[in-house]
Design an enzyme around this catalytic site. Structure first.
Site, short mmCIF file in Angstrom:
data_model
loop_
_atom_site.label_atom_id
_atom_site.label_comp_id
_atom_site.label_asym_id
_atom_site.label_seq_id
_atom_site.Cartn_x
_atom_site.Cartn_y
_atom_site.Cartn_z
N LYS A 87 0.97 -1.00 -0.02
CA LYS A 87 0.03 -0.10 -0.13
C LYS A 87 0.85 1.26 -0.06
O LYS A 87 1.80 1.48 0.86
CB LYS A 87 -1.05 -0.11 1.26
O1 G3P Z 1 -7.76 2.01 5.27
C1 G3P Z 1 -8.37 3.34 4.44
C2 G3P Z 1 -9.75 3.54 4.98
O2 G3P Z 1 -10.68 2.70 4.75
C3 G3P Z 1 -9.96 4.17 6.39
O3 G3P Z 1 -11.27 4.62 6.85
O4 G3P Z 1 -12.96 5.26 8.33
O5 G3P Z 1 -10.41 5.74 8.69
O6 G3P Z 1 -11.55 7.02 6.96
P1 G3P Z 1 -11.57 5.59 7.78
#
Ligand code: G3P
Length: 218
Positions: A87
């Protein structure tokens, strides 16, 4: 559509595997920190454990922001297991690294995508996945799902093999709308996948069926 779990929690990954619907896992440094994983050895061992639980792609994020360091970290991550996807953040050095990894046959997930232009760049560099962050755009009053739509359309126009991995998916309607838009993958917390199970009429109907069965069998 593939379901990825957005977590580094081994018990949650195990639960989704047991449900029989899990296609992979995405992690990020915040999710690793949430599990209390500290130090390189612990991080590498945790990724290995995730790969042993789930039979599918597992995104492991580089911390470096300089090209040479991204390559060094990414190659070390890719050596851990054939299912590791490196990633890489959407920065200039990240785009160059995606190109490098793609030529070496190493799978990549370009993260922190907030515009169609960023997704297009990552696809041209050969990313396996791009991760538009739906919820975080919604958080600032923009339309995260509209971005997913734009990227799906652009990739379809040109037949890019890069998969649209809708990230930062926070609730069931997000997931379903991503499915309607044709996102290849969603990554979300376990609560969102479990949320797909629920409907009050299912609960009510089941209670009635069980009560009626009891009446005729007692
Ligand atoms: O892993 C990246 C993403 O899915 C993060 O999600 O909920 O922290 O904005 P969030």
């Amino acid at each position: 559509m593939k379901f990825f779990l957005d977590t580094a929690n081994l018990a949650e990954i195990q639960e989704a595997v047991e449900l029989g619907v899990l296609d992979g896992v995405t992690t990020n440094p915040s999710l690793m920190a949430k599990e209390g994983i500290k130090g390189l050895d612990a991080v590498m061992s945790h990724y290995r454990q995730i790969c042993e639980i789930v039979d599918g792609d597992v995104s492991a994020e580089v911390i470096a922001t300089e090209f040479d360091e991204i390559i060094r970290e990414g190659e070390a991550l890719a050596e851990l297991h054939p299912n590791i996807v490196v990633k890489v953040p959407m920065i200039k050095a990240g785009v160059k690294a995606i190109k490098y990894f793609s030529e070496k046959g190493i799978k990549t997930n370009c993260t922190l995508i907030f515009s169609a232009g960023q997704a297009l760049l990552a696809a041209k560099a050969g990313a396996t996945y791009v991760s538009p962050f739906v919820g975080r755009l919604d958080d600032i009053g923009q339309d995260g799902l509209q971005l997913v739509q734009q990227i799906v359309d652009i990739f379809s126009n040109y037949g890019y093999p890069t998969q649209v991995l809708a990230a930062s998916v926070r609730h069931v309607p997000h997931l379903l709308q991503c499915a309607e838009l044709g996102a290849d993958v969603v990554t979300c917390p376990l609560s969102v996948i479990n949320g797909l199970l629920n409907h009050p009429l299912t609960d009510k109907g089941l209670a009635t069926f069980l009560a009626d069965h009891k009446k005729v069998n007692s």
